[in-house]
Scaffold this active site. Sequence first.
Site, PDB file in Angstrom:
ATOM      1  CE  LYS A  58      40.496 -25.811 -19.208  1.00  0.00           C
ATOM      2  NZ  LYS A  58      39.161 -26.384 -18.964  1.00  0.00           N
ATOM      3  CD  GLN A 102      36.547 -26.256 -16.325  1.00  0.00           C
ATOM      4  OE1 GLN A 102      37.193 -25.677 -17.188  1.00  0.00           O
ATOM      5  NE2 GLN A 102      36.838 -27.488 -15.935  1.00  0.00           N
ATOM      6  CG  ASP A 125      35.649 -28.697 -24.002  1.00  0.00           C
ATOM      7  OD1 ASP A 125      36.872 -28.905 -23.880  1.00  0.00           O
ATOM      8  OD2 ASP A 125      34.963 -28.173 -23.122  1.00  0.00           O
TER       9      ASP A 125
END
Length: 315
Positions: A58, A102, A125
């Site tokens: 990422k 994460q 997200d």
Amino acid sequence: MSEMKRTPRILDGIAIAGQIKAEVAVEVQALVARGITPGLAVILVGEVPASQIYVRSKVKTCGELRIFSEMLTPPETITTEEMLELIATLNAREDIDGILIQLPLPKHVNTKRLLEAVSPDKDVDGFHPMNVGRLQSGQPALAPCTPAGIMEILRRSDLPVAGQNAVIVGRSDIVGKPAAMMLLNASATVTVCHSKTVDLGSVTRKADLLVAAMGRPGFVTAEMIKPGATLIDVGINRITDAEEVDEFFPGDEDRAATFAKRGSVVVGDIHPAAFALAGAYTPVPGGVGALTIAMLMQNTVTAAKLRRGISLGNK
């Protein structure tokens, strides 16, 4: 001609991800020209090798697209309260447009509480209840990356969605539920199946579009597929047993060589033998997984625009 065997179409997630990243790069360039650099903060707790690999990918992609990124690596011993303080600091920072936590987090940390602490307009997200609600009501929202990637594969491959019978196997908050909502918003007729579904095969065999997202290797077999269906395989399961490799990939020399070299191969939630019946399918690897980071980059740029009142149509 009608009796000729049809070759299933492979939906190349890597190529589609490349298209999206190229478009995002143009959007970032336009924002930078206005004095705006989109920023993403990634919180990686502890030392989980798989998570470290994902986060590095990422951060690397951010660099390629000129998105500012910052990786925060608190120790595994961090408490929920300390994490909440960290999130509050990031919520207040003007140079951060997106906050990604994460997963998975250590068991002693309250994951849902932390996800809800992220400001909805920085929730790249798409997990915050406010964004979930916006998605359900058809409003512009930051949508979960994997389901958003599925919709991009379908759209960019010119595959029909409206009026199709779509069946999703798996009801997770991360993939199954939001994918169902996006397909419903796109006028598909949606059925969501799960571990308690009775006679699962009788439902999946009616699917024009089947999304497999339950995290069980090769669970959806050829007998469960409607010939000509579009198969979207979200699963990424690592196989380390030689007998299972032979079961899933009989006679596949490339997979056998990979297994011999690495001691593992990857298989999706759909049995590879089922793909021969499909009209189109996403391979594993190289399918849906390739889209997830691309959609995260798109969400970060979208968040940067929404936070500043910039039209999303203004590339």
